[in-house]
Each structure stands twice: as structure tokens, then as C-alpha cells.
Design a protein around this motif. Structure first.
Motif, PDB file in Angstrom:
ATOM      1  N   LEU A 102      41.169  46.091  35.157  1.00  9.89           N
ATOM      2  CA  LEU A 102      40.905  45.956  36.459  1.00  9.89           C
ATOM      3  C   LEU A 102      42.050  46.353  37.194  1.00  9.89           C
ATOM      4  O   LEU A 102      43.016  46.165  36.946  1.00  9.89           O
ATOM      5  CB  LEU A 102      40.560  44.446  36.831  1.00  9.89           C
ATOM      6  CG  LEU A 102      39.686  43.609  36.019  1.00  9.89           C
ATOM      7  CD1 LEU A 102      39.586  42.110  36.491  1.00  9.89           C
ATOM      8  CD2 LEU A 102      38.263  44.349  36.147  1.00  9.89           C
ATOM      9  N   PHE A 109      37.573  49.184  35.450  1.00 11.51           N
ATOM     10  CA  PHE A 109      36.852  48.882  36.650  1.00 11.51           C
ATOM     11  C   PHE A 109      37.893  48.944  37.756  1.00 11.51           C
ATOM     12  O   PHE A 109      38.719  48.151  37.920  1.00 11.51           O
ATOM     13  CB  PHE A 109      36.081  47.798  36.763  1.00 11.51           C
ATOM     14  CG  PHE A 109      34.885  47.809  35.841  1.00 11.51           C
ATOM     15  CD1 PHE A 109      33.794  48.307  35.774  1.00 11.51           C
ATOM     16  CD2 PHE A 109      35.283  46.911  34.417  1.00 11.51           C
ATOM     17  CE1 PHE A 109      32.912  48.351  34.667  1.00 11.51           C
ATOM     18  CE2 PHE A 109      34.183  46.966  33.513  1.00 11.51           C
ATOM     19  CZ  PHE A 109      33.036  47.571  33.620  1.00 11.51           C
ATOM     20  N   ARG A 168      32.618  42.024  42.155  1.00 14.12           N
ATOM     21  CA  ARG A 168      32.307  40.658  41.275  1.00 14.12           C
ATOM     22  C   ARG A 168      31.924  40.870  40.019  1.00 14.12           C
ATOM     23  O   ARG A 168      31.320  41.787  39.520  1.00 14.12           O
ATOM     24  CB  ARG A 168      31.039  40.131  42.180  1.00 14.12           C
ATOM     25  CG  ARG A 168      30.503  38.543  41.592  1.00 14.12           C
ATOM     26  CD  ARG A 168      29.299  38.193  42.304  1.00 14.12           C
ATOM     27  NE  ARG A 168      28.276  39.061  42.004  1.00 14.12           N
ATOM     28  CZ  ARG A 168      27.253  39.173  42.747  1.00 14.12           C
ATOM     29  NH1 ARG A 168      27.211  38.429  43.888  1.00 14.12           N
ATOM     30  NH2 ARG A 168      25.993  40.051  42.407  1.00 14.12           N
ATOM     31  N   CYS A 169      32.573  40.139  39.164  1.00 20.96           N
ATOM     32  CA  CYS A 169      32.459  40.044  37.611  1.00 20.96           C
ATOM     33  C   CYS A 169      31.486  39.044  37.210  1.00 20.96           C
ATOM     34  O   CYS A 169      32.278  37.750  37.522  1.00 20.96           O
ATOM     35  CB  CYS A 169      33.590  40.428  37.099  1.00 20.96           C
ATOM     36  SG  CYS A 169      34.741  41.889  37.472  1.00 20.96           S
ATOM     37  N   VAL A 189      30.867  37.136  33.595  1.00 21.28           N
ATOM     38  CA  VAL A 189      31.620  37.144  32.340  1.00 21.28           C
ATOM     39  C   VAL A 189      30.766  36.084  31.536  1.00 21.28           C
ATOM     40  O   VAL A 189      30.876  35.004  31.609  1.00 21.28           O
ATOM     41  CB  VAL A 189      33.078  37.174  32.182  1.00 21.28           C
ATOM     42  CG1 VAL A 189      33.501  37.458  30.524  1.00 21.28           C
ATOM     43  CG2 VAL A 189      33.710  38.132  33.018  1.00 21.28           C
ATOM     44  N   TRP A 212      29.877  41.664  29.636  1.00 26.12           N
ATOM     45  CA  TRP A 212      30.737  41.518  31.095  1.00 26.12           C
ATOM     46  C   TRP A 212      29.806  42.411  31.923  1.00 26.12           C
ATOM     47  O   TRP A 212      29.519  43.544  31.628  1.00 26.12           O
ATOM     48  CB  TRP A 212      32.166  42.436  30.790  1.00 26.12           C
ATOM     49  CG  TRP A 212      33.071  42.310  31.984  1.00 26.12           C
ATOM     50  CD1 TRP A 212      32.727  43.158  33.247  1.00 26.12           C
ATOM     51  CD2 TRP A 212      34.146  41.627  31.956  1.00 26.12           C
ATOM     52  NE1 TRP A 212      33.619  43.118  33.718  1.00 26.12           N
ATOM     53  CE2 TRP A 212      34.695  42.077  33.458  1.00 26.12           C
ATOM     54  CE3 TRP A 212      34.904  40.889  31.257  1.00 26.12           C
ATOM     55  CZ2 TRP A 212      36.024  41.551  34.159  1.00 26.12           C
ATOM     56  CZ3 TRP A 212      36.172  40.276  31.944  1.00 26.12           C
ATOM     57  CH2 TRP A 212      36.719  41.046  33.309  1.00 26.12           C
ATOM     58  N   ARG A 213      29.585  41.767  33.104  1.00 24.64           N
ATOM     59  CA  ARG A 213      28.868  42.300  34.275  1.00 24.64           C
ATOM     60  C   ARG A 213      29.778  42.597  35.341  1.00 24.64           C
ATOM     61  O   ARG A 213      30.209  41.873  35.846  1.00 24.64           O
ATOM     62  CB  ARG A 213      27.523  41.632  34.473  1.00 24.64           C
ATOM     63  CG  ARG A 213      26.576  42.597  35.728  1.00 24.64           C
ATOM     64  CD  ARG A 213      25.586  41.627  36.024  1.00 24.64           C
ATOM     65  NE  ARG A 213      24.874  42.208  37.236  1.00 24.64           N
ATOM     66  CZ  ARG A 213      23.690  42.991  37.158  1.00 24.64           C
ATOM     67  NH1 ARG A 213      23.122  42.935  35.796  1.00 24.64           N
ATOM     68  NH2 ARG A 213      23.111  43.574  38.133  1.00 24.64           N
ATOM     69  N   THR A 214      29.747  44.042  35.933  1.00 23.04           N
ATOM     70  CA  THR A 214      30.572  44.261  37.081  1.00 23.04           C
ATOM     71  C   THR A 214      29.664  44.596  38.159  1.00 23.04           C
ATOM     72  O   THR A 214      28.990  45.825  38.032  1.00 23.04           O
ATOM     73  CB  THR A 214      31.600  45.507  36.883  1.00 23.04           C
ATOM     74  OG1 THR A 214      32.462  44.896  35.794  1.00 23.04           O
ATOM     75  CG2 THR A 214      32.392  45.791  37.946  1.00 23.04           C
ATOM     76  N   SER A 273      25.755  48.496  39.422  1.00 23.11           N
ATOM     77  CA  SER A 273      26.321  47.211  38.385  1.00 23.11           C
ATOM     78  C   SER A 273      26.330  47.867  37.129  1.00 23.11           C
ATOM     79  O   SER A 273      25.341  48.985  36.843  1.00 23.11           O
ATOM     80  CB  SER A 273      25.008  46.116  38.425  1.00 23.11           C
ATOM     81  OG  SER A 273      24.916  45.578  39.600  1.00 23.11           O
TER      82      SER A 273
END
Length: 519
Positions: free
Chosen positions: A405, A433, A472-473, A475, A480-482, A502
Motif C-alpha cells: 500500500l 495499490f 477502501r479495502c 479483506v 482482497w478487494r480494493t 475495484s
């Protein structure tokens, strides 16, 4: 518990209340401090969460933009932690001394709390009571965790926009906020045409300058609100001291002695205004900032410091072609001790996801069309041998699901981390990210004139965008969604927030996959 509480929560807690000697448990014979005005003008915050505790922060400052306005003596401050907003069930309480030498800031280290639990907290000083804050402890380190949701932010130049991103963060359902640096900017007022409001005072050089600058930023209601609702995990970057400084080397051509004093002042003011533990209290001219946060069995966060221990930037800084200097294997951005700590932490981790939370571009970023590369020397490209060593370590040690990050760059980027960035067919080791700024850069004022060149020269680049906002993440053990949560403008308040893109990382399958786009 639903955390969309920016209005109802703050309406109940923003004003504080007046205590009597009886309600505060103080006898009438005890000396009560007198303030020229309400002392909790900078609000309250929590941070450094653990399964059994958290740090509670405030600073007494009746006149925050005029030296604080406090008497020259230390002041006793009481704190309380409760299960409920009305404080009918107080579970912990104690007393801290707001010391004059630390700008009457308070860092109460609370323990004995239950894991993965919301709590409310407040402070009392004299007959005054602070706003109420809310915090949350972490799950036990060995506990199975189904989900973690957090946001990360960076780069909040006060002059270049309004902190609408923080108002929108306060409307989210989050477990914590991660700040990756540039909580303040050191410049004097009116340094460019993007200004929508002005810094107070000249460029920050002294401890009083830095205290005033932090106070001005914290006086903002949206920033103050977001700090009061979630626990924060913070690190710093260059503008918290001076643009692009490196270790004990300033950006500008100046003698080292004044800069060492300036850095020490900036470090102390940073500590005074952040919810940090006493283990991060500055000592001499240094300050301990790299540390670990473990969220159950789900995620391990290794919070890095890429400023304090780095060698000076190669090639006189800026975006430059790689050289013998930038590729020199003796150069470091982490320093020997921090790198050893990083490797030890990664080896010992039993988490599903292993996160490097840090400041500057980790992946290679070629800005130049054609065969000659032009790379940012302030990022890991200026320390490429050490970056390659870290990537090799992640690969050879089979570190589970590495995620990097990144802040600093005022724009949004997504990368596959490659074992060889010059070979698109090489192994993908993890994902990076990079998040945009809260305000820095103003309304979509991007310096990248042709993003198509970026995609062509960097096949590992999966996304680029120049809006302001936050990331926003979400988990889980599987994914793992960003989500890139972005604003159309910051030059005036009130912009709506929108998820623009996303990305998903799958457990056991390094790299990113885009699952949504609205551009």
C-alpha cells in the motif's frame, strides 16, 4: 454495529459538557485548572489498536492557532472508556499528565479491553469535558477472522482543497483508518494557484511552527470527525518535515545542523498530534515509527518508514534515467535495522495476507516513451537493488499474498509486482495499490499528460486515475478487494463520493483483476 454515524454520533458528542467538582470526583479544595476557552478544540482520536487496548489522544489547546493558549504548567487529565455512548457502563478510567513540554498533548495507553469490540471514550480537564470518541480493538492474533474493512489515505495539503474525503470516510463502516503520510505540508501560505484556503504562518522551521500547522489541520471539522470515529494507524512522509528530505539530508542546499534541529522539531510535533504509543516518543533527533499490526489470522500489516533511514536520492532527485548510483546495491531506503525487522516479521507471519504499508512507489514506473527509461528517484526505483532484493525475498520465502500500500503520489495506481519489471512475462509476486491524495493537487490537476504512455511502458500497470479521495479495502480469507473511492472536486466542500474502479486479489493467486470500472 453500524458505523455510519457522522451526523447522529457527532451531534451527541461534539460539544462536551461542563463538569462540577462533585461530578468529577474532585473536592472543592483541589486546584482546578482554568482555561481561557474550551480546551478540547482539536478533538479526540484513538490509534495503535491491539486486541486488549488502544491509545487515546487529545491535546489541550484553548487557542490552537496562537501557541495553544495554555498556562505554563502541566495539567492533569482524566480519561474514561465505556461500552455505551452515554457512559453508563464505564469499563476503564485513569489519569494522564498533559505536559507542557509536549504541548499539553495526552497519549493514554489503555489496556484490559475485550478484543474486536467497539468502545466510547472521553477526557476531562478542570471542569471541561471533551467530545466523545469511538474506537475499536483488534481481534485476537490467533482468532479466525471473516472480514476486515479499512481505508487508507495520504497527502492532505490544507491549502489545495477541502477535506470532504474525511467526511465521506466518517460515513463508512470501517475497522480502522491507515494514514500513509503527509499529514501536514510545511510550505508557507499561498505557494501556488490552486489555493482555496491559506496556511497560517510562514514555512515551518521551529517546534512552534509545526505545532501551529498541525493544529490548523486538526481544527478542520471533517478531519477531526474522521479521527474521532475510528482508530488510526499512522506513519509519515516527507512533507511532515520537508519535501523530499532523505535521512539527515535536506532537500535544499543548506548546512546539515539547522536541518537536524528542524527534523527533530517536526518529529516531536508529529508525535504530539498523533495517537501514538510512548514507544514512538522522539529520542534525540530520532523517532521509532516502523511497527507491526496483526489483525487476527487474516492480515499482518508491517508499517514502514522510508524517510528516516534512507540514503540521499540518486541523480539529484526527480524523474531521471537509471544510473550506476540508483542501481548501486549498497544504497538503502529502509536502513539495515528496519530491513532486518521486515524480513523477520515476514518470515514469522502466519497471516493469510501480508501487507507492506509505506510511502513511495514500490513498483517500477517508467514515465518516458521509447527505449530510455525515466524513473522517479524518490521512490524505490531510486533504490532498485534493495527493491529487487525485497521482491526476491517475498518470492523465495513463499510469503503469503504480499500486498503493498502506497501514498505520496497524489494519484491512483494499481500494479502487479513482478520478479523482473523489465520482463512482462516474469513471475507476478504480489500487488501494489497506490492511493491518491485527500486534497494535494486540487481538482484532477494531473501532471501526467498522456496516460497511454504509462500503460505502454509499464505492462504491469493495471490502473491509473487522477482524482482525489481515498481507498477502501475489504479483506476476507478468500479475496482482497480494493475500491477506489473518489471525488470530482475538492475546491469546494460537499462533493459526493463514488467508487470509480475495484480490483480483486485472490488468495494464492498473485496479481490483480479488475472487477468494476465507472470512468
Amino acid at each position: 454495529m453500524k458505523t455510519n454515524v457522522s451526523e447522529s454520533f457527532h451531534e451527541k458528542t461534539a460539544g462536551g459538557r461542563l463538569l462540577t467538582a462533585e461530578s468529577d470526583g474532585r473536592t472543592s479544595a483541589e486546584k482546578v485548572p482554568k482555561f481561557t476557552a474550551y480546551p478540547f478544540t482539536l478533538g479526540v482520536s484513538s490509534g495503535e489498536p491491539l486486541p486488549d487496548g488502544v491509545v487515546l489522544w487529545t491535546r489541550l489547546a484553548p487557542e490552537p492557532l496562537n501557541g495553544g493558549g495554555m498556562p505554563p504548567e502541566d495539567v492533569t487529565v482524566k480519561w474514561e472508556v465505556a461500552r455505551d455512548l452515554e457512559f453508563r457502563e464505564i469499563v476503564r478510567q485513569g489519569v494522564e499528565t498533559a505536559k507542557r513540554e509536549y504541548a499539553h498533548s495526552v497519549h493514554a495507553e489503555v489496556d484490559g479491553l475485550e478484543p474486536d469490540t467497539f468502545y466510547y471514550y472521553r477526557f476531562h480537564a478542570g471542569y471541561e469535558t471533551s467530545q466523545t470518541g469511538r474506537t475499536k480493538t483488534l481481534p485476537l492474533q490467533t482468532a479466525p477472522v471473516d472480514q476486515l474493512v479499512f481505508a487508507f489515505v495520504s497527502c492532505q495539503h490544507f491549502e489545495e482543497g477541502y477535506y470532504t474525503a474525511y467526511r465521506r470516510i466518517a460515513e463508512e463502516e470501517l475497522d480502522f483508518v491507515l494514514h500513509l503520510g503527509d499529514a501536514i505540508y510545511e510550505y508557507g501560505p499561498g505557494t501556488n494557484a490552486k489555493n482555496v484556503r491559506l496556511h497560517k504562518g510562514a514555512e515551518t522551521l521551529t517546534i512552534d511552527d509545526y505545532r501551529t500547522r498541525h493544529a490548523q489541520y486538526l481544527y478542520d471539522r471533517d478531519y477531526k470527525l474522521a479521527r474521532s470515529i475510528f482508530p488510526w494507524i499512522v506513519t509519515w512522509d516527507d512533507h511532515d518535515v520537508e519535501n523530499n528530505y532523505a535521512g539527515l539530508t535536506p532537500e535544499k542546499n543548506q548546512p546539515p545542523e539547522p536541518f537536524i534541529l528542524r527534523r527533530a522539531s517536526a518529529y516531536q510535533a508529529f508525535y504530539e498530534h498523533m495517537p501514538l504509543r510512548r514507544s514512538s516518543m522522539p529520542r534525540a533527533e530520532d523517532m521509532q515509527m516502523y511497527r507491526k499490526v496483526t489483525y487476527g489470522d487474516l492480515a499482518e500489516f508491517l508499517i514502514l518508514d522510508t524517510r528516516q533511514y534512507r540514503d540521499d536520492q540518486a541523480n539529484q532527485d526527480g524523474n531521471k534515467p537509471p544510473s550506476f548510483e540508483s542501481t548501486d546495491p549498497s544504497r538503502t531506503i529502509l536502513g539495515h535495522e528496519q530491513k532486518k525487522w521486515l524480513y523477520d516479521g515476514l518470515r514469522r507471519s502466519k497471516s493469510t495476507w501480508n501487507v507492506l504499508a509505506q510511502q513511495v512507489f514500490f513498483s517500477q514506473v517508467d514515465h518516458q516513451d521509447g527505449d530510455v527509461k525515466v524513473l522517479p528517484m524518490d521512490g524505490w526505483d531510486g533504490y532498485s537493488a534493495e527493491r529487487n532484493e525485497v521482491v526476491e525475498f517475498l518470492q523465495k520465502q513463499h510469503i503469503s499474498n504480499p500486498i503493498v500500500l502506497t501514498g505520496d503520489v497524489h494519484t491512483n495506481w494499481v500494479f502487479d509486482i513482478k520478479s523482473d519489471f523489465d520482463n512482462p512475462n516474469s513471475t507476478t509476486v504480489g500487488a501494489e495499490f497506490a492511493g491518491t491524495s485527500v486534497t494535494s493537487g486540487g481538482d484532477r490537476a494531473n501532471t501526467i499528460k498522456n496516460p497511454d504512455i504509462l500503460y505502454a511502458e509499464n505492462p504491469h500497470l493495471k490502473f491509473f486515475n487522477d482524482q482525489r479521495g481515498y481507498v477502501r479495502c475489504t479483506v476476507t480469507p478468500q479475496h482482497w478487494r480494493t475500491d477506489y473511492r473518489l471525488l470530482e472536486y475538492v475546491s469546494r466542500p460537499g462533493a459526493p463520493i463514488e467508487t470509480v474502479a475495484s480490483f480483486i486479489c485472490e488468495n494464492g493467486r498473485p496479481g490483480v483483476r479488475r472487477v468494476y470500472e465507472n470512468m
